[in-house]
Design a protein around this motif. Structure first.
Motif, PDB file in Angstrom:
ATOM      1  N   CYS A   1      55.185  41.375  53.620  1.00 10.17           N
ATOM      2  CA  CYS A   1      54.439  41.914  54.658  1.00 10.17           C
ATOM      3  C   CYS A   1      55.016  43.020  55.395  1.00 10.17           C
ATOM      4  O   CYS A   1      56.174  43.495  55.085  1.00 10.17           O
ATOM      5  CB  CYS A   1      54.359  40.670  55.585  1.00 10.17           C
TER       6      CYS A   1
ATOM      7  N   CYS B   1      58.090  42.560  57.477  1.00  9.49           N
ATOM      8  CA  CYS B   1      59.450  42.387  56.795  1.00  9.49           C
ATOM      9  C   CYS B   1      59.884  43.699  56.310  1.00  9.49           C
ATOM     10  O   CYS B   1      60.997  43.983  56.438  1.00  9.49           O
ATOM     11  CB  CYS B   1      59.287  41.186  55.831  1.00  9.49           C
TER      12      CYS B   1
ATOM     13  N   CYS C   1      54.296  36.694  51.350  1.00  4.60           N
ATOM     14  CA  CYS C   1      55.399  37.607  51.541  1.00  4.60           C
ATOM     15  C   CYS C   1      56.820  36.764  51.189  1.00  4.60           C
ATOM     16  O   CYS C   1      57.018  35.687  51.379  1.00  4.60           O
ATOM     17  CB  CYS C   1      55.606  37.876  53.071  1.00  4.60           C
TER      18      CYS C   1
ATOM     19  N   CYS D   1      59.416  36.172  54.333  1.00  2.33           N
ATOM     20  CA  CYS D   1      58.750  35.351  55.564  1.00  2.33           C
ATOM     21  C   CYS D   1      57.753  34.266  55.206  1.00  2.33           C
ATOM     22  O   CYS D   1      57.662  33.262  56.041  1.00  2.33           O
ATOM     23  CB  CYS D   1      58.518  36.027  56.825  1.00  2.33           C
TER      24      CYS D   1
HETATM   25 ZN   LIG Z   1      56.983  38.737  55.779  1.00  5.89          ZN
END
Ligand SMILES: [Zn+2]
Length: 200
Positions: free
Chosen positions: A26, A29, A15, A18
């Motif tokens: 992801c 997010c 991701c 994050c």
């Molecule tokens: Zn993420």
């Protein structure tokens, strides 16, 4: 195994916001099938995944950096907006930047999204070298469509949709639309990852 398939094994998707492994972006997010943001330009309706900040901003920067996993994750979020037979025209970067990165992020995004739902990509726009704009007066810049060359053989008579990464003032999208219309295409919609406020 193709090279980028091999790279996926060595560098698994991660991701951009994050760092979680498994996907270029992801679902925590940036939601899949989330609400979209809209902006109305002079001649175009712009649809975006959201504002240019936080996770979306990081995703855009990762796409510019050449992250294929992020392109795939963003394409999955744009794909629900597409319909079979739609014709997408990506706002491509300059050939020099494409050579540095190995590919064009926005074109890859458009192709990946299109392949998921039977839409097609027409790489009809080519940016002219920016330096040509330097030193020109405002009057000389008024022919804004000169910023992009458009291959009329690809788009004349077609209804097309623009795809770009970020819409700030919207001037780039409007310039692209003007170039497409001058080449005989119809265009009223642009799909982007994020909309930003202010800037150029
Ligand atoms: Zn993420």
């Amino acid at each position: 195994m193709k090279l980028h398939g091999l790279l996926d094994v060595i560098f698994p998707a991660q991701c951009a916001a994050c760092g979680a492994l498994g996907d270029g972006l992801c679902a925590r997010c940036v939601t899949v099938d989330g609400p979209c943001a809209r902006r109305e330009l002079a001649t175009l309706q712009v649809r975006a995944l959201g504002p240019y900040d936080g996770a979306l901003r990081r995703a855009v920067l990762a796409l510019k950096d050449g992250r294929r996993d992020v392109a795939a994750a963003l394409a999955a979020r744009l794909a629900p907006w597409l319909e079979p037979g739609m014709l997408l025209v990506p706002v491509r970067t300059t050939p020099a930047r494409r050579r540095v990165r190995g590919f064009d992020g926005v074109e890859l995004l458009a192709r990946t999204a299109a392949s998921r739902c039977g839409a097609r990509v027409l790489p009809a726009l080519e940016p002219r070298v920016r330096d040509a704009q330097r030193g020109r007066s405002g009057a000389q810049r008024r022919a804004a469509r000169d910023r992009f060359a458009c291959d009329a053989t690809l788009v004349a008579g077609c209804e097309v949709t623009l795809v770009d990464d970020v819409c700030t003032t919207g001037s780039t999208l409007e310039d692209c639309a003007a170039a497409l219309r001058a080449a005989g295409a119809r265009v009223s919609q642009a799909l982007v990852i994020a909309v930003a406020n202010g800037g150029a």
